[in-house]
Design a protein around this motif. Sequence first.
Motif, PDB file in Angstrom:
ATOM      1  N   VAL A  22       0.852  -1.184   0.000  1.00 59.91           N
ATOM      2  CA  VAL A  22       0.000   0.000   0.000  1.00 59.91           C
ATOM      3  C   VAL A  22       0.895   1.244   0.000  1.00 59.91           C
ATOM      4  O   VAL A  22       1.922   1.286   0.680  1.00 59.91           O
ATOM      5  CB  VAL A  22      -0.927   0.005   1.232  1.00 59.91           C
ATOM      6  N   PHE A  23       0.468   2.258  -0.761  1.00 56.99           N
ATOM      7  CA  PHE A  23       1.240   3.485  -0.911  1.00 56.99           C
ATOM      8  C   PHE A  23       0.346   4.705  -0.734  1.00 56.99           C
ATOM      9  O   PHE A  23      -0.814   4.690  -1.129  1.00 56.99           O
ATOM     10  CB  PHE A  23       1.847   3.567  -2.316  1.00 56.99           C
ATOM     11  N   GLU A  37       2.163   0.382   7.658  1.00 52.44           N
ATOM     12  CA  GLU A  37       1.229   0.077   8.739  1.00 52.44           C
ATOM     13  C   GLU A  37      -0.127  -0.442   8.254  1.00 52.44           C
ATOM     14  O   GLU A  37      -0.940  -0.892   9.054  1.00 52.44           O
ATOM     15  CB  GLU A  37       1.033   1.291   9.651  1.00 52.44           C
ATOM     16  N   ILE A  38      -0.376  -0.385   6.951  1.00 51.85           N
ATOM     17  CA  ILE A  38      -1.646  -0.883   6.404  1.00 51.85           C
ATOM     18  C   ILE A  38      -1.398  -2.264   5.819  1.00 51.85           C
ATOM     19  O   ILE A  38      -0.590  -2.427   4.918  1.00 51.85           O
ATOM     20  CB  ILE A  38      -2.192   0.054   5.315  1.00 51.85           C
ATOM     21  N   ASP A  55     -13.533  -0.557   4.919  1.00 52.24           N
ATOM     22  CA  ASP A  55     -13.674  -1.078   6.281  1.00 52.24           C
ATOM     23  C   ASP A  55     -12.610  -0.508   7.212  1.00 52.24           C
ATOM     24  O   ASP A  55     -12.890  -0.161   8.361  1.00 52.24           O
ATOM     25  CB  ASP A  55     -13.587  -2.604   6.293  1.00 52.24           C
ATOM     26  N   ILE A  56     -11.387  -0.406   6.726  1.00 55.53           N
ATOM     27  CA  ILE A  56     -10.291   0.103   7.558  1.00 55.53           C
ATOM     28  C   ILE A  56     -10.477   1.586   7.870  1.00 55.53           C
ATOM     29  O   ILE A  56     -10.268   2.031   8.992  1.00 55.53           O
ATOM     30  CB  ILE A  56      -8.931  -0.113   6.855  1.00 55.53           C
ATOM     31  N   TYR A  57     -10.860   2.367   6.863  1.00 53.34           N
ATOM     32  CA  TYR A  57     -10.914   3.822   7.003  1.00 53.34           C
ATOM     33  C   TYR A  57     -12.320   4.386   7.159  1.00 53.34           C
ATOM     34  O   TYR A  57     -12.527   5.579   6.979  1.00 53.34           O
ATOM     35  CB  TYR A  57     -10.251   4.474   5.778  1.00 53.34           C
TER      36      TYR A  57
END
Length: 72
Positions: A22-23, A37-38, A55-57
């Motif tokens: 992830v970037f 961290e993701i 869902d994460i954010y």
Amino acid sequence: MMIFNVFGRYLGVKRVEQSWQVFRVDMSERKYSRLYEIIIPEYLEEYEIAGWLGDIYHEAASPQHPDVWRVE
């Protein structure tokens, strides 16, 4: 690299061997920086990534930015 608008933020996701990376993406300069961290589970399919990021954010959702969608 897939690029998503995640409640107003741009994130890139790229498959590298068996894992997803992830970037953070700066769309104006087309610069990318890795976010360690993701974590996206390696078993997720490409079409499931937007839902996972949502869902994460989900706490970042606002009336101005209510959704997650793939930009590129």
